[in-house]
Design a protein around this motif. Sequence first.
Motif, PDB file in Angstrom:
ATOM      1  N   VAL A 286     -23.082  22.179  -3.018  1.00 50.41           N
ATOM      2  CA  VAL A 286     -23.219  22.008  -4.464  1.00 50.41           C
ATOM      3  C   VAL A 286     -22.527  23.147  -5.217  1.00 50.41           C
ATOM      4  N   GLN A 287     -22.646  24.348  -4.689  1.00 50.54           N
ATOM      5  CA  GLN A 287     -22.027  25.507  -5.366  1.00 50.54           C
ATOM      6  C   GLN A 287     -20.508  25.424  -5.389  1.00 50.54           C
ATOM      7  N   HIS A 288     -19.913  24.676  -4.479  1.00 50.84           N
ATOM      8  CA  HIS A 288     -18.463  24.539  -4.443  1.00 50.84           C
ATOM      9  C   HIS A 288     -17.961  23.347  -5.249  1.00 50.84           C
ATOM     10  N   PHE A 289     -18.885  22.585  -5.850  1.00 50.06           N
ATOM     11  CA  PHE A 289     -18.447  21.446  -6.658  1.00 50.06           C
ATOM     12  C   PHE A 289     -17.743  21.949  -7.923  1.00 50.06           C
ATOM     13  N   THR A 290     -16.659  21.276  -8.252  1.00 50.83           N
ATOM     14  CA  THR A 290     -15.910  21.647  -9.483  1.00 50.83           C
ATOM     15  C   THR A 290     -15.781  20.475 -10.439  1.00 50.83           C
TER      16      THR A 290
END
Length: 475
Positions: free
Chosen positions: A425-429
Motif C-alpha cells: 500500500v505504501q508503494h501505491f502511487t
Amino acid sequence: MSDMLVFLCCKGKLKYTAHRINIDDPFITTTRAMQEYFLLSDDLLHLPRRFVLDSTDGTMSETVCYLKSDIERRALEKWGTMEALIEKQQRKKLLDDEEKRRRKDLGIVYDHLKRTKKVESRIEAERKAFGDREERVSFLRGSSRVVTFAIISNSLVFAFKLCAYVYTGSAALLSEAIHSLADVLNQCLLAFGIAQSIRKPSPNHPYGFSRARYVYSLISGVGIFFLGAGVTVYHGITGLFHPPVLEFLPAAFAVLTGSLMLEGATLITAFRQVSLSAQEGGLTFKEYVLRGRDPTAVAVLVEDSAAVTGILLAGTALGLSHITGNSIYDAIGSIAIGGLLGTIALFLIQRNSSALVGRSIPPIRLKEIVAILENDVIVRSLHDVKAVDLGADLVRFKAEVHFDGMELTRLHMKTMNLEKALEDVQHFTTVAELEDFMIEHGEQILDVLGSEVDRIEKEIKNRAPEVRHVDLEIL
C-alpha cells in the motif's frame, strides 16, 4: 440525466455559479483525472476546483471536479504531446483488458472448483440422508414388515368374515368383512407409498420423495371413510328397516374369535414398531402417534385398533341378537362399527394432511438449532427462522443471517501477511493500484464468507442430524 449545482473555488474563496449544469458537461473528477490522464495529486494542486452537489440518489453529496480543458492542459505539460498521452492511455487499456481477462479466467477456474466441491458435498449429504437403495429399504424395514404382516392377516380375516356372513346373514359380520377389505386395500396403498418414498431425489423433486408415505396414508384415510365407514353405516341403516334372519351364530362367533387373534397379532406388531420409533425419536408414544415421522406404522396401528374394537362390537351385537332374538342389535352394531371407522378415517386425514401442508418442528428442537447459530461468533443476528418437517426424520431449516463484517475481516486478515500488505500500500502511487488492491481483497473476503456459511451448515447438520437441508440467506 440528473442535474448538478456547481460552485467555483479560486484562491481559497468559494463562489456560487448562477446556473445548473448537466452531468455530461466537461467536468472531470479527481479520480478520473488521475486514472485517465495519469496525473498525481500534486499535479492538481494549483488547478481551479469546482465543488459539485450531486442529487442522483435523492441526497446531496459534494464532489471536487476540474474543467476538462484544465486537466488536458496539465497532462500535456507533464507528458509533452497528445500522442504520448494517447499512447499511454492505450497501453493502460491493454493492461486493464489483460488483467480483466486474467481475473475472468481465474474466476472461471475458481467457480468450477467451487461448483465441483459443492456437488461433491451435496452427493455426500444425499448419501448420508438417503443412502443407497439397500440402506433406504433397511431404514423402512420396520414399517414394511408391519404393513406386509397386516396385508396377510387382514386378507385371511376378510375371507373368514365373508364366509361367516354368507352362512349367518349378519349385518355386523358384513360390516366387519367390509372393514377388513378396506384395511387390505388401504394397507396395499401404504405399501405402495413406502416403495415410492425410498426413491432418490431428482431434479424435479430435489428434496426427495419421503412425503409420498403421507400422500398414500391420506388416500388410505379417505378410502376408510368412504368405503369402510360409508358402506358399513348404510348397510346398518338398511338392517334397521329390513332386519335379516340370523343363522349359524356359533360359526360366526368362531370366525370372530379367530379374527380377533389375527388382528391382535397385527396390532401388537404395529404397537412395538411405533414404540420403537418413538423411543428413537425421543418422543412419547402419544406424541409419536399424533405427529411421528412414520405414517404407515401409525396407520396400521390405528386401523388394527379399530379392527379389534370392531370385532368386539360385532361380537357384542351378535350376542345380544342371539340372546334376545332381535336382529336390530346386529344393525346397531353395524352402525357403531361404521362410526368407529369414520372417526379413525378423520384422524388419519387430519394427521397426514397436516404433514403434507408442511408443519414446523417442535419449538424446543427449533430453539436448540437456533442456539447453534446464535452462539457462533460470526453471526450478528438471525431473522425469519423456519424449520419444516419433510417427513421421515428430514427437516429443512431456513434463516436470514446478518453476519459480522468485522469478524469476517479478522478471519481474512489471519490468512494475510499484513506487513507485506502495508508495504504494498505504501508503494501505491495511483488510485487504480488502490482499487485493484481493494477488489482483490474484497473477493477474498467473499470467499471467507462462503467458507463460513459452509462451516455453519455442516455444524448444524452434525449437531442436528435430522436437518438435511440448510438454507442460509445473507442479509
